[in-house]
Design an enzyme around this catalytic site. Structure first.
Site, PDB file in Angstrom:
ATOM      1  N   ARG A 111      -5.640  -8.310  -4.113  1.00 51.69           N
ATOM      2  CA  ARG A 111      -4.551  -7.878  -3.243  1.00 51.69           C
ATOM      3  C   ARG A 111      -4.627  -8.542  -1.871  1.00 51.69           C
ATOM      4  NH1 ARG A 111      -4.081  -3.929   0.646  1.00 51.69           N
ATOM      5  NH2 ARG A 111      -1.938  -3.248   1.024  1.00 51.69           N
ATOM      6  N   CYS A 113     -48.495   9.639  -0.944  1.00 52.63           N
ATOM      7  CA  CYS A 113     -47.559   9.577  -2.069  1.00 52.63           C
ATOM      8  C   CYS A 113     -47.791  10.778  -2.986  1.00 52.63           C
ATOM      9  CB  CYS A 113     -47.764   8.275  -2.841  1.00 52.63           C
ATOM     10  SG  CYS A 113     -46.821   8.191  -4.387  1.00 52.63           S
ATOM     11  N   LYS A 150      -5.362   7.996  -9.096  1.00 54.03           N
ATOM     12  CA  LYS A 150      -5.484   6.799  -8.261  1.00 54.03           C
ATOM     13  C   LYS A 150      -6.895   6.226  -8.441  1.00 54.03           C
ATOM     14  CE  LYS A 150      -4.535   5.094  -3.588  1.00 54.03           C
ATOM     15  NZ  LYS A 150      -5.787   4.345  -3.388  1.00 54.03           N
ATOM     16  N   CYS A 175     -49.262   9.240  -6.570  1.00 54.74           N
ATOM     17  CA  CYS A 175     -50.581   8.612  -6.728  1.00 54.74           C
ATOM     18  C   CYS A 175     -51.552   8.932  -5.604  1.00 54.74           C
ATOM     19  CB  CYS A 175     -50.431   7.098  -6.865  1.00 54.74           C
ATOM     20  SG  CYS A 175     -49.975   6.259  -5.326  1.00 54.74           S
ATOM     21  N   SER A 204       0.857  -1.184   0.000  1.00 51.61           N
ATOM     22  CA  SER A 204       0.000   0.000   0.000  1.00 51.61           C
ATOM     23  C   SER A 204       0.891   1.231   0.000  1.00 51.61           C
ATOM     24  CB  SER A 204      -0.916   0.000   1.228  1.00 51.61           C
ATOM     25  OG  SER A 204      -0.139  -0.042   2.409  1.00 51.61           O
ATOM     26  N   LEU A 205       0.282   2.404  -0.149  1.00 48.99           N
ATOM     27  CA  LEU A 205       1.052   3.634  -0.253  1.00 48.99           C
ATOM     28  C   LEU A 205       0.832   4.535   0.955  1.00 48.99           C
ATOM     29  CD1 LEU A 205       0.452   4.598  -4.006  1.00 48.99           C
ATOM     30  CD2 LEU A 205       2.409   3.395  -3.019  1.00 48.99           C
ATOM     31  N   GLU A 236      -0.038   9.900 -11.504  1.00 52.61           N
ATOM     32  CA  GLU A 236      -1.140   9.151 -12.102  1.00 52.61           C
ATOM     33  C   GLU A 236      -2.411   9.346 -11.273  1.00 52.61           C
ATOM     34  OE1 GLU A 236       2.007   5.449 -12.870  1.00 52.61           O
ATOM     35  OE2 GLU A 236       0.253   5.199 -11.559  1.00 52.61           O
TER      36      GLU A 236
END
Length: 660
Positions: A132, A400, A111, A403, A80-81, A109
């Site tokens: 992963r 409603c 992610k 209706c 992971s980063l 880039e």
């Protein structure tokens, strides 16, 4: 709150979020909140290392293999980063890198917010794909990955062994269409494309995964036997030459240049057909990456910049209520136009009455608006100091808005829904359910044909099905003369269904297939069920007070009475044709597991119920017998552990003998 209490609370919240994300594929915590809480926990443990425990979320990446998939040990860990949450933290990351190497170039880039996977190739052939997982051990989802058409099964160059890493995602356009289909079918909606992609890739049936139209963007070479590269850019160029779909990227010669590119990605995120949850900054030189190395958890040569949710004030001009295809009333705030995450927002979801009441949102209020998960605009809070005089609390209508039928609140949730049997807003959903296999079982009347018929104005209620003319149906798109005639014959055939199937077809709250069968057997006719009071209904086994209330409310509604009259006039059967309920198995609960050869599990269950027994889907101490067919699994093992009597198919048949 003292330090120890805060640590315990953070751990509990993060572990719950890990479980929902990695195991259930049903996250409730946003990525930003998760990353922020994890950062806070790391900070506290850094100051108080004596409080670190082996089970802390900071001591593991997270993830757990799902049942049904083989485990895969990654040859090269899928790391992971490290997250950065501001341009200041991004600059600090750059300073740490440049203390070790000089003249660094970076790759930036988007992610992708999806599911990370490793793809393995041997001699140019795709041999295995794995999720992963926890970074070291994942799940073998090879067959499902083969359904992703952008993954090449054979490469132009046949390296002895190649492992690449990519992110599987569901395109936004596919996601919206899938949720529309799930709503029609009465299935739970996916929260976001990432959740949908994860759920699709981990389907045990590859055919389901194939129908989800997943895609992938590849962003790294994990291992390449017989091939050498100098830079990350070279690796991506090589992957493109091997027919992979590769992540879009930009080379930057300074951290200031990286910051500008990160801003550009953030401004253009709406243009991507995939969700992003940040931007990735990587050192381009592979030799410099080796020099920088990794910590126990993260590579030192890369970081993930997380975009904070953009929040802006706006004024609530109005609150409107929409009725969904399942009848749920959804309030929406109409707000003055405000620019958020690259688009102009004029509406924000208010979820339900509980949300409105909790935040006390009123027409005329100034509110903070943000995009939840960068997708759906929502109100974060009310700026009550700016509230004008004369505002009043908002309440959803009691009828409603489409209706005029009464609305009811779900017993097990915050949803408020319309009860109208002929409500136009619910027509598509009601028709699909009415024609489904466990209801009226009208062959050929799936969602696509229902939509055709509704759009052509041929259906306004389920009762209109029985006045359709073949010549009108034949004029519709994708419907010829033969198909139209087949559909009319299937509709005509459904008139003879048992009362239980018609009762189930109405979609009455709390009345599913089993309850419909019980009611049909007990009362014998639609007229008798409609005339029954709550006390008489609750006297029936398996019919509780809530179900009884739903039934009496449905049968007393004007739209329901009109539908019944229409169906009766069309000649639809309203009598039970089932054998009277016996009592041979009364008081006994059965669990069916494995494959039976003499009949299906459904047929076996019907035989049990016809004799007064009950069928359960799980084994417990209350289970009377477990009927075990071939390839019986965990239910059989649990029955053995609880010492519950087990019947093979011949023993089960013997119990059913002389059932009449």
């Amino acid at each position: 709150m003292d330090v120890k209490q805060e640590i315990e609370q953070l751990r509990a919240e993060l572990e719950r979020a890990n479980y929902e994300y990695y195991v259930l594929d049903a996250p409730t915590m946003s990525d930003y909140d998760f990353d922020y809480k994890l950062r806070r926990l790391e900070e506290i443990e850094g100051v108080h290392p004596e409080l670190i425990t082996p089970d802390s979320p900071t001591q593991r990446v997270g993830g757990k293999a799902a049942e049904g998939f083989d485990e895969v040990v990654h040859q090269v860990p899928l790391e992971s980063l490290q997250d950065v949450f501001s341009l200041e933290e991004l600059s600090e990351f750059g300073q740490r890198v440049e203390e070790v190497v000089e003249g660094v170039s970076y790759d930036v880039e988007p992610k992708v917010d999806g599911l990370s996977v490793a793809l393995e190739y041997e001699n140019g052939l795709f041999v295995r794909g794995a999720t992963r997982g926890d970074g070291r051990v994942g799940e073998d989802v090879t067959q499902n990955l083969k359904t992703v058409r952008s993954i090449p099964l054979r490469l132009p160059e046949s390296l002895p062994r190649l492992i690449v890493r990519g992110e599987v995602f569901m395109p936004k356009s596919v996601f919206h269409k899938l949720n529309e289909e799930r709503e029609l079918a009465g299935q739970p909606l996916f929260a976001n494309p990432r959740n949908a992609a994860a759920g699709s890739l981990r389907q045990l049936d590859p055919k389901i995964a194939a129908s989800r139209q997943l895609d992938i963007l590849v962003f790294n070479i994990q291992f390449a036997e017989g091939k050498e590269f100098q830079t990350h850019t070279e690796t991506l160029d090589y992957l493109e030459s091997q027919h992979f779909r590769v992540i879009p990227r930009t080379c930057c010669d300074s951290m200031d240049s990286c910051a500008r590119q990160i801003e550009r990605i953030g401004d253009s995120r709406e243009a991507f057909d995939f969700d992003i949850d940040g931007a990735v900054i990587k050192v381009n030189s592979l030799s410099e990456r080796e020099l920088l190395g990794s910590t126990a958890k993260f590579p030192r040569w890369a970081a993930a910049y997380k975009y904070p949710p953009e929040q802006k004030p706006s004024k609530v001009v109005d609150i409107v209520v929409q009725v969904g295809r399942t009848g749920v009333l959804t309030p929406k705030a109409v707000v003055e136009p405000v620019r958020l995450a690259g688009t102009t927002v004029t509406n924000a979801t208010l979820h339900n009455q509980d949300f409105i009441t909790e935040k006390d949102v009123r027409i005329g209020d100034t509110v903070l608006v943000q995009k939840a998960g960068e997708i759906i605009p929502e109100i974060v809070s009310v700026l009550k100091e700016k509230r004008p005089e004369g505002t009043v609390p908002y309440q959803l209508p009691a009828q409603c808005p489409v209706c005029g039928a009464a609305v009811v609140r779900d017993e097990d949730g915050a949803a408020i829904r319309c009860t109208g049997a002929e409500c136009p807003a619910q027509l598509m959903r009601n028709l699909v359910h009415f024609a489904s296999r466990d209801a009226m079982d009208i062959e050929g009347l799936g969602p696509a044909n229902v939509e055709n018929l509704v759009n052509a104005g041929l259906l306004k209620t389920p009762g209109d099905l029985y006045s359709l003319q073949a010549e009108d149906v034949a004029k519709l798109e994708r419907m010829g003369k033969k198909s139209a005639q087949n559909l009319i014959e299937a509709i005509e055939k459904s008139k003879n269904n048992d009362l239980s199937k018609l009762l189930n077809a109405f979609g009455i709250r709390q009345v599913g297939q089993k309850a419909a069968q019980v009611l049909a057997r007990q009362f014998g006719s639609m007229e008798a069920i409609a005339a029954a009071g709550e006390e008489e209904l609750t006297a029936v086994p398996d019919i509780g007070a809530i179900t009884a209330q739903s039934l009496t409310a449905w049968f007393s509604a004007p739209q329901s009475r009109h539908l019944l009259e229409t169906l009766r006039a069309a000649g639809v059967n309203m009598e039970s044709r089932a054998e009277p309920v016996g009592d041979k198995l009364a008081g006994l609960t059965f669990v069916l597991t494995g494959e039976l050869t003499g009949f299906t599990r459904k047929e076996a269950g019907e035989r049990i119920q016809a004799l007064g027994g009950k069928v359960s889907g799980s084994v417990s101490k209350k289970t009377s017998f477990v009927v075990a067919g071939e390839a019986a699994g965990s239910k059989l093992r649990k029955a053995q552990e609880l010492d519950i009597p087990i019947l093979d198919e011949s023993g089960f048949l013997a119990m059913l003998e002389n059932e009449k």
